[in-house]
Scaffold this active site. Structure first.
Site, PDB file in Angstrom:
ATOM      1  N   LYS A  13       0.817  -1.219   0.000  1.00 14.97           N
ATOM      2  CA  LYS A  13       0.000   0.000   0.000  1.00 14.97           C
ATOM      3  C   LYS A  13       0.848   1.266   0.000  1.00 14.97           C
ATOM      4  O   LYS A  13       0.614   2.163  -0.786  1.00 14.97           O
ATOM      5  CB  LYS A  13      -0.913   0.052   1.227  1.00 14.97           C
ATOM      6  CG  LYS A  13      -2.217  -0.649   1.052  1.00 14.97           C
ATOM      7  CD  LYS A  13      -3.269  -0.224   2.079  1.00 14.97           C
ATOM      8  CE  LYS A  13      -2.784  -0.082   3.502  1.00 14.97           C
ATOM      9  NZ  LYS A  13      -2.261  -1.275   4.144  1.00 14.97           N
ATOM     10  N   ARG A  88      -9.826   2.245   8.384  1.00 12.40           N
ATOM     11  CA  ARG A  88      -9.259   0.958   8.757  1.00 12.40           C
ATOM     12  C   ARG A  88     -10.331   0.047   9.359  1.00 12.40           C
ATOM     13  O   ARG A  88     -10.052  -1.084   9.698  1.00 12.40           O
ATOM     14  CB  ARG A  88      -8.194   1.274   9.800  1.00 12.40           C
ATOM     15  CG  ARG A  88      -7.100   0.303  10.033  1.00 12.40           C
ATOM     16  CD  ARG A  88      -6.085   0.273   8.931  1.00 12.40           C
ATOM     17  NE  ARG A  88      -4.814  -0.183   9.433  1.00 12.40           N
ATOM     18  CZ  ARG A  88      -3.646   0.377   9.139  1.00 12.40           C
ATOM     19  NH1 ARG A  88      -3.598   1.412   8.353  1.00 12.40           N
ATOM     20  NH2 ARG A  88      -2.535  -0.123   9.608  1.00 12.40           N
ATOM     21  N   ARG A 127      11.052  -5.974   4.806  1.00 12.44           N
ATOM     22  CA  ARG A 127      10.849  -4.555   4.496  1.00 12.44           C
ATOM     23  C   ARG A 127      11.756  -3.665   5.348  1.00 12.44           C
ATOM     24  O   ARG A 127      11.897  -3.869   6.543  1.00 12.44           O
ATOM     25  CB  ARG A 127       9.393  -4.214   4.748  1.00 12.44           C
ATOM     26  CG  ARG A 127       9.060  -2.778   4.510  1.00 12.44           C
ATOM     27  CD  ARG A 127       7.613  -2.638   4.250  1.00 12.44           C
ATOM     28  NE  ARG A 127       6.869  -2.477   5.491  1.00 12.44           N
ATOM     29  CZ  ARG A 127       5.587  -2.129   5.518  1.00 12.44           C
ATOM     30  NH1 ARG A 127       4.927  -1.953   4.393  1.00 12.44           N
ATOM     31  NH2 ARG A 127       4.974  -1.988   6.664  1.00 12.44           N
ATOM     32  N   ARG A 159      10.936  -1.221  10.784  1.00 13.12           N
ATOM     33  CA  ARG A 159       9.906  -0.673  11.676  1.00 13.12           C
ATOM     34  C   ARG A 159       9.641  -1.657  12.803  1.00 13.12           C
ATOM     35  O   ARG A 159       9.578  -2.855  12.570  1.00 13.12           O
ATOM     36  CB  ARG A 159       8.599  -0.466  10.887  1.00 13.12           C
ATOM     37  CG  ARG A 159       8.558   0.829  10.125  1.00 13.12           C
ATOM     38  CD  ARG A 159       7.404   0.886   9.162  1.00 13.12           C
ATOM     39  NE  ARG A 159       6.127   0.426   9.690  1.00 13.12           N
ATOM     40  CZ  ARG A 159       4.982   0.483   9.005  1.00 13.12           C
ATOM     41  NH1 ARG A 159       4.965   0.992   7.794  1.00 13.12           N
ATOM     42  NH2 ARG A 159       3.874   0.032   9.538  1.00 13.12           N
ATOM     43  N   ARG A 170      -0.882  -7.647  13.533  1.00 11.92           N
ATOM     44  CA  ARG A 170      -1.444  -6.719  12.540  1.00 11.92           C
ATOM     45  C   ARG A 170      -2.312  -7.462  11.531  1.00 11.92           C
ATOM     46  O   ARG A 170      -3.334  -6.949  11.086  1.00 11.92           O
ATOM     47  CB  ARG A 170      -0.318  -5.965  11.823  1.00 11.92           C
ATOM     48  CG  ARG A 170       0.340  -4.931  12.730  1.00 11.92           C
ATOM     49  CD  ARG A 170       1.624  -4.407  12.141  1.00 11.92           C
ATOM     50  NE  ARG A 170       1.417  -3.623  10.944  1.00 11.92           N
ATOM     51  CZ  ARG A 170       2.341  -3.447  10.014  1.00 11.92           C
ATOM     52  NH1 ARG A 170       3.527  -4.020  10.122  1.00 11.92           N
ATOM     53  NH2 ARG A 170       2.089  -2.703   8.969  1.00 11.92           N
TER      54      ARG A 170
END
Ligand code: AMP
Length: 216
Positions: A13, A88, A127, A159, A170
């Site tokens: 995203k 969300r 990532r 992160r 998540r």
């Protein structure tokens, strides 16, 4: 164009939002980025949000909605925007609809990035984010051997919420709270799905193709 991007964490995203917004010359409004900027800046909002973000949970709706309302009231968002990471859940979507109606506008389209769960985990684990420009890289897909951003020379970091435990949480939160948005927007006849597997440029091309009929 007023556009919302939805999809599970790791669907790409953030990366697609960057390219799509720039192709359409509209601002990209990412609630995750705004929260992270507040966390780095040590603001009150950042202190509050960090607690939820570190667990992989959603920041409470009233906090998030007030922040989005402020951002959507800024000048650069008056002719269009791309929302990344908001709404969300269904209550946020309902409030967004009312908020836009107050401004006399409405969403044009909701783009869903569709990708399977194994792929999502692989993407998130590799990532890395640039601490200076926020650009996202991947250790495998971008063949990153060092921890330096090729765009600006900043240092890359993982992160906290890309670490394995938080990633699992998540994904759970996505299934419980965000996945119902897909049906909500399908009923509103705003939803368009795009296959998010494959190279970044290919996904952007598919997304732009899906958006073309909705452009002015
Ligand atoms: P993201 O960068 O979109 O994955 O967002 C990172 C984290 O910020 C999420 O895991 C949430 O804790 C928080 N967050 C971002 N957007 C929202 C939202 N619309 N509602 C609640 N929390 C959010």
């Amino acid at each position: 164009m007023r556009l919302v991007l939805v999809g599970p964490p790791g669907a790409g995203k953030g990366t697609q939002a960057q390219f799509i917004a720039s192709n359409l010359s509209i601002p990209k409004i990412s609630t995750g980025d705004i929260f992270r900027a507040n966390v780095s800046g040590g603001t009150e909002l950042g202190k509050l949000a960090k607690e939820y973000m570190d667990r992989g949970d959603l920041v409470p709706d009233e906090v998030t909605i007030a922040m989005v309302r402020d951002r959507l009231s800024e000048d650069d968002a008056q002719e269009g925007f791309l929302l990344d990471g908001f709404p969300r859940n269904v209550p946020q979507a309902e409030i967004l609809k009312k908020m836009l109606a107050e401004f006399g506008v409405a969403l044009d389209i909701v783009l869903e990035l569709v990708v399977d769960e194994d792929e999502v985990v692989r993407r998130l684990a590799g990532r890395r984010t640039c601490s200076q420009c926020g650009r996202i890289w991947h250790v495998d897909f971008d063949d990153k051997k060092d921890d330096i951003c090729d765009a600006c020379g900043g240092s890359l970091y993982q992160r906290d919420d890309d670490k394995e435990e938080t990633v699992r949480r998540r994904l759970e939160v996505y299934q419980e709270q965000t996945a119902p948005l897909v049906s909500y927007y399908a009923e509103e006849e705003l939803l368009v799905g795009v296959d998010a597997a494959g190279p970044v440029e290919e996904v952007t091309r598919r997304a732009m193709e899906a958006l073309a009929p909705h452009a002015d």
